[in-house]
Structure formats: structure tokens, C-alpha cells
Design a protein around this motif. Sequence first.
Motif, short mmCIF file in Angstrom:
data_model
loop_
_atom_site.label_atom_id
_atom_site.label_comp_id
_atom_site.label_asym_id
_atom_site.label_seq_id
_atom_site.Cartn_x
_atom_site.Cartn_y
_atom_site.Cartn_z
N ARG A 24 -8.42 -6.99 4.26
CA ARG A 24 -8.29 -8.05 5.27
C ARG A 24 -8.84 -7.61 6.62
O ARG A 24 -8.75 -8.33 7.60
CB ARG A 24 -6.82 -8.46 5.40
N SER A 25 -9.38 -6.39 6.67
CA SER A 25 -9.88 -5.87 7.94
C SER A 25 -10.84 -4.72 7.64
O SER A 25 -11.12 -4.43 6.48
CB SER A 25 -8.70 -5.38 8.80
N THR A 26 -11.34 -4.07 8.69
CA THR A 26 -12.19 -2.89 8.52
C THR A 26 -11.59 -1.73 9.29
O THR A 26 -10.80 -1.94 10.22
CB THR A 26 -13.62 -3.15 9.04
N ALA A 27 -11.96 -0.51 8.92
CA ALA A 27 -11.39 0.69 9.54
C ALA A 27 -11.75 0.75 11.02
O ALA A 27 -12.91 0.56 11.40
CB ALA A 27 -11.90 1.93 8.82
N THR A 28 -10.74 1.02 11.86
CA THR A 28 -10.98 1.13 13.31
C THR A 28 -11.71 2.43 13.63
O THR A 28 -12.54 2.47 14.52
CB THR A 28 -9.62 1.10 14.07
N THR A 29 -11.37 3.49 12.94
CA THR A 29 -12.04 4.77 13.17
C THR A 29 -12.50 5.30 11.82
O THR A 29 -11.68 5.63 10.97
CB THR A 29 -11.08 5.81 13.79
N ASN A 30 -13.81 5.38 11.62
CA ASN A 30 -14.29 5.85 10.32
C ASN A 30 -14.63 7.33 10.36
O ASN A 30 -14.65 7.96 11.41
CB ASN A 30 -15.47 5.00 9.85
N ALA A 31 -14.92 7.88 9.18
CA ALA A 31 -15.15 9.32 9.05
C ALA A 31 -16.38 9.79 9.81
O ALA A 31 -16.41 10.91 10.32
CB ALA A 31 -15.26 9.69 7.57
N LEU A 32 -17.40 8.95 9.90
CA LEU A 32 -18.62 9.36 10.62
C LEU A 32 -18.34 9.55 12.11
O LEU A 32 -18.84 10.49 12.72
CB LEU A 32 -19.73 8.31 10.45
N GLU A 33 -17.49 8.69 12.67
CA GLU A 33 -17.12 8.85 14.08
C GLU A 33 -16.26 10.10 14.26
O GLU A 33 -16.42 10.84 15.24
CB GLU A 33 -16.39 7.60 14.57
N GLY A 34 -15.37 10.34 13.31
CA GLY A 34 -14.58 11.57 13.34
C GLY A 34 -15.46 12.80 13.27
O GLY A 34 -15.23 13.80 13.96
N LEU A 35 -16.50 12.73 12.45
CA LEU A 35 -17.47 13.83 12.31
C LEU A 35 -18.17 14.08 13.65
O LEU A 35 -18.35 15.23 14.06
CB LEU A 35 -18.49 13.47 11.23
N THR A 52 -6.91 -2.89 5.90
CA THR A 52 -8.22 -2.52 5.36
C THR A 52 -8.15 -2.29 3.86
O THR A 52 -9.01 -2.76 3.11
CB THR A 52 -8.77 -1.27 6.08
N VAL A 53 -7.11 -1.57 3.41
CA VAL A 53 -6.97 -1.31 1.96
C VAL A 53 -6.76 -2.62 1.21
O VAL A 53 -7.24 -2.81 0.10
CB VAL A 53 -5.83 -0.30 1.69
N GLN A 54 -6.07 -3.57 1.85
CA GLN A 54 -5.86 -4.89 1.23
C GLN A 54 -7.03 -5.84 1.52
O GLN A 54 -6.92 -7.04 1.27
CB GLN A 54 -4.53 -5.48 1.72
N ASP A 100 -1.75 5.05 -3.06
CA ASP A 100 -3.06 4.51 -2.71
C ASP A 100 -3.71 5.33 -1.60
O ASP A 100 -4.92 5.45 -1.51
CB ASP A 100 -2.92 3.06 -2.22
N VAL A 101 -2.84 5.89 -0.73
CA VAL A 101 -3.32 6.57 0.47
C VAL A 101 -2.62 7.92 0.61
O VAL A 101 -1.40 8.02 0.43
CB VAL A 101 -3.01 5.72 1.74
N VAL A 147 0.87 -1.18 0.00
CA VAL A 147 0.00 0.00 0.00
C VAL A 147 0.90 1.23 0.00
O VAL A 147 1.75 1.40 0.89
CB VAL A 147 -0.93 -0.01 1.23
N ARG A 148 0.73 2.09 -1.03
CA ARG A 148 1.63 3.24 -1.21
C ARG A 148 1.06 4.49 -0.54
O ARG A 148 -0.08 4.86 -0.79
CB ARG A 148 1.83 3.49 -2.71
N PHE A 149 1.87 5.12 0.29
CA PHE A 149 1.44 6.30 1.06
C PHE A 149 2.16 7.56 0.58
O PHE A 149 3.39 7.56 0.44
CB PHE A 149 1.78 6.13 2.54
N ALA A 150 1.40 8.62 0.35
CA ALA A 150 1.97 9.97 0.20
C ALA A 150 1.62 10.71 1.49
O ALA A 150 0.46 10.65 1.94
CB ALA A 150 1.36 10.67 -1.00
N ILE A 151 2.57 11.39 2.09
CA ILE A 151 2.34 12.04 3.39
C ILE A 151 2.42 13.55 3.26
O ILE A 151 3.45 14.10 2.85
CB ILE A 151 3.32 11.50 4.44
#
Length: 341
Positions: free
Chosen positions: A317-328, A313-315, A72-73, A8-12
Motif C-alpha cells: 500500500r506504500s513504498t519504502a521511505t528509506t531504501n538500501a541504496l540510500e543507506g549504502l 509497504t509489505v502489504q 515476514d520481516v 505483517v510478522r516481525f522477528a526482532i
Amino acid sequence: MNKSAQPVRFAISGVGHIGRRHAALVSRHDGAELAALIDIRADLQPGLATEFPGVPFFTSLEAYLHNGPAADVLTVATPNGLHAPQAVAGLRHGLHVVIEKPIALHKADAETIVHTALQTGRLVFGVMQNRYSPPAAWLKQIVDEGRLGQVFLVQLNCFWNRDARYYRPGGWKGTQALDGGTLFTQFSHFVDLLYWVFGDITNIAARFRDFTHAGLTEFEDSGLVTFDLVRGGSGTLSYSTAVWDRNLESSLTVVAERGSLRIAGQYMDKVDYCHIEGYHMPELAPTNPANNYGAFQGSAANHVQVIENVVDTVQRRSTATTNALEGLKVVEIIERIYALR
């Protein structure tokens, strides 16, 4: 790691203290790859080139999105006020986004992130690192299992030191536009913990004071907040960054129908007290040490789990621990508290 999965490729975006930690963790992760570093401070480039050889550097997000290598991210670790517009730009470019806390400074901007993610089919990860600390995960579990019965009182205390060593003249920290306030920059992950475990709040009352930060910040350094829990029970949030010289504590005390508990320590890193009907406290894994910023410290350094969760999650194999709705929701709760300033 699944060896057949592409890294998974990250730009920061934003390579200050926290952005640099993201970069280091990505570069060390088997399933991840550091694609680009972005920061308006061109003077950072030589040091970054030594630390992360071969990783291209861009002085604006626009320059990266127009000319940079594929990723990717997009990780957004810039000043708070830039989180929402940069996240939206990344989503529109087809990238998943990781957003440092808080995801935005206004509920309307957080809603734009959520809508854009839905339109583009991309994922949004909020960095709420307290969720990974063993005492927090344990608290969430026993509340979800109903072991405490009806929750009566929740008391959250956050007493930290943030003085002139932290709020430097000419920086973004302490400004209303880019920082947003003490609850956003310092304590939003504690508001997240409150919401994650106990749900939404209502009937908010608050008092704000500025004891030692008059020349350092454009907002309060201390606050006393009372509220009711929508699910029943009441709570208080007392916070201050006017503590002399070093952090005092962050703690969470719960008084409930079938027991009481207190999580405490400088970074809410240990269970101080637990007395629950018919329940024996298990041995918890040790909490990670605090983030160290030189003269001052932050909360437990759980970013490694954040990167792990994003890769998994991107691959798929899992789900997001903190999603955008919770952040909202966290942004909305803080905005409702600050509406009383």
C-alpha cells in the motif's frame, strides 16, 4: 488498516533499548504481529516474557532461522558491526529486513545487502528517523521545489554528550569493530539528512580530535569536515560527543540564492529562522519528543512511522521511505570521511 490483509510478522534481532522499542511498537500495531525475539543475552528472557507474553525467545539468529516460527520481516537492532551479516542472513532466508542505522560499517558490506535483496526479491528498510520529523520533511520539500534557488552554503552542527554513562566498559559501544565511529553510531542520520536533501558530496577535507574519550572509545569524539556539494555549493559538518553533561544541539543552516534558513534545537526539532523570497513559512506539525535513554537522550523518536511504513509497504500500500541504496550512500560518505583519519 485493510482488514483483509494478513498481519505483517516481525522477528526482532537485538533486544536492547532500540530493539525493545521496535518490539513494543510492533506489538501495538494493528497490522503487525511480534513473531520472535532474538538476543545473545539469555538473562533478558524473563523480563521479555513478562513484557511480551507468549513471544518465543532465541539466543542466536541462527537458532531462530533454523527452528523459529515463520515471519515476514527481520528487524536488525544489534551492534552496528553485525547489521550487514544478519541482514544478509535474513534476506537469504526469504525475509524482508529492517536495519537500524547504519545499515553497515563498510560500503562493500552495504553493497552485499543491496545485491542480496535484488537476488531474493526482498525489501530492505533503513531506519533513518530524521526523515519523519516535520522540519526535515519541510526542508526536503522546499529544496525539491527550487524555492531556495542555488544552494551556496550548508552548515551541519551536531554537539552531543556521550560520556562514561553511555560508553560502559565491556560493552560494544566505543569499539572500532562493532561501533565503527562517532559518525556511524551517533550522527549517521544527520549525514543521511544531508544526502537526502542536498545530494552527494565531494572534495572532502577533515580533522579529527579526541578530547574526552581516550579511555572510553577506540576512535575520535570530535570532527571538523568540509566538502563541496556535487550539485553546487559547499558545506561543513562539525560534530562532537565531548559536550559536558548533556546534549547542546543539532542544527542545519542553509544560505542560498533566494533565502536562508536554520533548523535547530537539541534534536533539530524546530525551524529557528526562515527568510525566503516570496515565501511565508507554514505552521509545521510538532516534532516527536527525543528518544530517552535514561541519563542521555537521542534524536526524535520517530520509530512509529518506520513501523507504519514497513507494514504499508509489505502489504503493497506504500513504498519504502528509506531504501538500501540510500543507506549504502550514507555508509559510503562516512567511509570517505573516515578515510582521512
